[in-house]
Motif scaffolding. Sequence first.
Motif, PDB file in Angstrom:
ATOM      1  N   VAL A 113      -6.930  -4.151   4.263  1.00  0.00           N
ATOM      2  CA  VAL A 113      -6.704  -5.439   3.612  1.00  0.00           C
ATOM      3  C   VAL A 113      -5.228  -5.521   3.269  1.00  0.00           C
ATOM      4  CG1 VAL A 113      -7.216  -6.851   1.583  1.00  0.00           C
ATOM      5  CG2 VAL A 113      -9.048  -5.522   2.679  1.00  0.00           C
ATOM      6  N   LEU A 114      -4.590  -6.630   3.650  1.00  0.00           N
ATOM      7  CA  LEU A 114      -3.198  -6.883   3.308  1.00  0.00           C
ATOM      8  C   LEU A 114      -3.159  -8.078   2.366  1.00  0.00           C
ATOM      9  CD1 LEU A 114      -1.476  -6.750   6.842  1.00  0.00           C
ATOM     10  CD2 LEU A 114      -2.130  -4.846   5.354  1.00  0.00           C
ATOM     11  N   HIS A 169       1.856 -12.990   1.283  1.00  0.00           N
ATOM     12  CA  HIS A 169       2.291 -14.358   0.991  1.00  0.00           C
ATOM     13  C   HIS A 169       2.065 -15.236   2.221  1.00  0.00           C
ATOM     14  CE1 HIS A 169       4.083 -12.600  -2.586  1.00  0.00           C
ATOM     15  NE2 HIS A 169       4.403 -11.604  -1.796  1.00  0.00           N
ATOM     16  N   ALA A 170       2.085 -16.544   2.013  1.00  0.00           N
ATOM     17  CA  ALA A 170       1.775 -17.489   3.091  1.00  0.00           C
ATOM     18  C   ALA A 170       2.648 -17.281   4.323  1.00  0.00           C
ATOM     19  CB  ALA A 170       1.912 -18.925   2.582  1.00  0.00           C
ATOM     20  N   PHE A 171       3.955 -17.061   4.120  1.00  0.00           N
ATOM     21  CA  PHE A 171       4.852 -16.911   5.267  1.00  0.00           C
ATOM     22  C   PHE A 171       4.500 -15.675   6.085  1.00  0.00           C
ATOM     23  CE2 PHE A 171       8.696 -19.141   3.039  1.00  0.00           C
ATOM     24  CZ  PHE A 171       7.978 -20.319   2.986  1.00  0.00           C
ATOM     25  N   GLN A 172       4.110 -14.600   5.401  1.00  0.00           N
ATOM     26  CA  GLN A 172       3.804 -13.366   6.118  1.00  0.00           C
ATOM     27  C   GLN A 172       2.480 -13.473   6.868  1.00  0.00           C
ATOM     28  OE1 GLN A 172       5.658 -13.467   3.129  1.00  0.00           O
ATOM     29  NE2 GLN A 172       7.185 -13.152   4.728  1.00  0.00           N
ATOM     30  N   VAL A 173       1.502 -14.172   6.278  1.00  0.00           N
ATOM     31  CA  VAL A 173       0.250 -14.411   7.010  1.00  0.00           C
ATOM     32  C   VAL A 173       0.562 -15.209   8.271  1.00  0.00           C
ATOM     33  CG1 VAL A 173      -2.065 -15.402   6.938  1.00  0.00           C
ATOM     34  CG2 VAL A 173      -1.091 -14.403   4.850  1.00  0.00           C
ATOM     35  N   ALA A 174       1.336 -16.280   8.124  1.00  0.00           N
ATOM     36  CA  ALA A 174       1.693 -17.111   9.281  1.00  0.00           C
ATOM     37  C   ALA A 174       2.448 -16.310  10.331  1.00  0.00           C
ATOM     38  CB  ALA A 174       2.523 -18.311   8.824  1.00  0.00           C
ATOM     39  N   ASN A 213      -4.247 -20.254  -1.046  1.00  0.00           N
ATOM     40  CA  ASN A 213      -4.355 -19.077  -1.898  1.00  0.00           C
ATOM     41  C   ASN A 213      -5.701 -18.390  -1.700  1.00  0.00           C
ATOM     42  OD1 ASN A 213      -2.542 -21.057  -3.953  1.00  0.00           O
ATOM     43  ND2 ASN A 213      -1.855 -18.968  -3.684  1.00  0.00           N
ATOM     44  N   ALA A 214      -5.657 -17.073  -1.544  1.00  0.00           N
ATOM     45  CA  ALA A 214      -6.836 -16.225  -1.375  1.00  0.00           C
ATOM     46  C   ALA A 214      -7.629 -16.546  -0.111  1.00  0.00           C
ATOM     47  CB  ALA A 214      -7.732 -16.249  -2.605  1.00  0.00           C
ATOM     48  N   SER A 215      -7.008 -17.232   0.844  1.00  0.00           N
ATOM     49  CA  SER A 215      -7.687 -17.469   2.120  1.00  0.00           C
ATOM     50  C   SER A 215      -7.678 -16.180   2.936  1.00  0.00           C
ATOM     51  CB  SER A 215      -7.008 -18.594   2.893  1.00  0.00           C
ATOM     52  OG  SER A 215      -5.695 -18.235   3.257  1.00  0.00           O
ATOM     53  N   LEU A 216      -8.684 -16.025   3.777  1.00  0.00           N
ATOM     54  CA  LEU A 216      -8.850 -14.811   4.577  1.00  0.00           C
ATOM     55  C   LEU A 216      -8.539 -15.088   6.042  1.00  0.00           C
ATOM     56  CD1 LEU A 216      -9.833 -11.863   4.899  1.00  0.00           C
ATOM     57  CD2 LEU A 216     -12.159 -12.785   5.127  1.00  0.00           C
ATOM     58  N   LEU A 241      -4.816 -11.586   3.368  1.00  0.00           N
ATOM     59  CA  LEU A 241      -5.029 -12.628   2.369  1.00  0.00           C
ATOM     60  C   LEU A 241      -3.709 -13.036   1.757  1.00  0.00           C
ATOM     61  CD1 LEU A 241      -7.699 -10.526   1.790  1.00  0.00           C
ATOM     62  CD2 LEU A 241      -8.214 -12.536   0.452  1.00  0.00           C
ATOM     63  N   ARG A 242      -3.584 -14.326   1.538  1.00  0.00           N
ATOM     64  CA  ARG A 242      -2.507 -14.789   0.677  1.00  0.00           C
ATOM     65  C   ARG A 242      -2.944 -14.491  -0.759  1.00  0.00           C
ATOM     66  NH1 ARG A 242      -0.543 -20.928  -0.654  1.00  0.00           N
ATOM     67  NH2 ARG A 242       1.287 -20.314  -1.855  1.00  0.00           N
ATOM     68  N   HIS A 243      -2.011 -14.139  -1.614  1.00  0.00           N
ATOM     69  CA  HIS A 243      -2.316 -13.875  -3.018  1.00  0.00           C
ATOM     70  C   HIS A 243      -3.013 -15.075  -3.664  1.00  0.00           C
ATOM     71  CE1 HIS A 243       0.865 -16.610  -4.223  1.00  0.00           C
ATOM     72  NE2 HIS A 243       1.604 -16.055  -3.272  1.00  0.00           N
ATOM     73  N   GLY A 244      -3.625 -14.857  -4.813  1.00  0.00           N
ATOM     74  CA  GLY A 244      -4.246 -15.940  -5.559  1.00  0.00           C
ATOM     75  C   GLY A 244      -3.192 -16.862  -6.152  1.00  0.00           C
ATOM     76  N   ALA A 245      -3.642 -17.976  -6.672  1.00  0.00           N
ATOM     77  CA  ALA A 245      -2.739 -18.969  -7.263  1.00  0.00           C
ATOM     78  C   ALA A 245      -1.912 -18.324  -8.378  1.00  0.00           C
ATOM     79  CB  ALA A 245      -3.537 -20.144  -7.811  1.00  0.00           C
ATOM     80  N   ALA A 246      -0.644 -18.731  -8.457  1.00  0.00           N
ATOM     81  CA  ALA A 246       0.282 -18.152  -9.436  1.00  0.00           C
ATOM     82  C   ALA A 246       0.877 -19.245 -10.309  1.00  0.00           C
ATOM     83  CB  ALA A 246       1.388 -17.397  -8.711  1.00  0.00           C
ATOM     84  N   ASP A 247       1.395 -18.828 -11.464  1.00  0.00           N
ATOM     85  CA  ASP A 247       2.075 -19.769 -12.349  1.00  0.00           C
ATOM     86  C   ASP A 247       3.528 -19.943 -11.886  1.00  0.00           C
ATOM     87  OD1 ASP A 247       3.661 -17.648 -13.359  1.00  0.00           O
ATOM     88  OD2 ASP A 247       2.352 -17.346 -15.088  1.00  0.00           O
TER      89      ASP A 247
END
Length: 195
Positions: A125-126, A129-134, A155-158, A9-15
């Motif tokens: 479960v990992l 971040h987006a780059f690491q998922v890709a 964000n939070a996609s599986l 999963l990419r982490h949830g939305a961040a500020d």
Amino acid sequence: MPTRHLHVLRHGAADPFGELSGEGERQAELAGRRLAALPVDAVWHSPLPRAARSAQVLAAQLPDVPVAAAPELTDHVPHLPDPVPPGWEDFFDDEDRAEAADGARLAAALTARFARPAATETHEVLVTHAFQVAWLVRDALAAPPESWLGMPYGNASLTTLEYRDDRGASLILSNDMGHLPPELRWTGFGPVVRP
């Protein structure tokens, strides 16, 4: 044959400061509810605050599952193409170029640790971040290194990958946001049409 199931999963939305937002907390909670139906053995997360907090929120739905940081999951550019493809010049700054070797080292460590079969059946479960998922998806597909650039992850996609000794990696699910209501999908992306 035992199968290693990686639920990435990419982490949830961040500020803007890299902390999980209220929106991100809700995304992580919903991801945890979805994953609660699986026999999860461990939750690994990037040490960065937005991923660590996402893992903590998600793991609240997975009682008694160990949660730990994994430095290989930290946010970094896994591969810097040379030459940089047209249209990507502004994306990569001088810092990325200076850190290219370190990024390649971290990318190799990521795949060496997680993108391989396990001795026993396992569901991990990992939260990263987006780059690491890709990068993990690119590796599973044996695609060219630069192909990670064309794989956006919400964000939070599986994304689920499977590894067994008797065959190559399998991509089971990619960028699935079915556990999120429409207003929580594709957070952090511009106003473009998304599936």
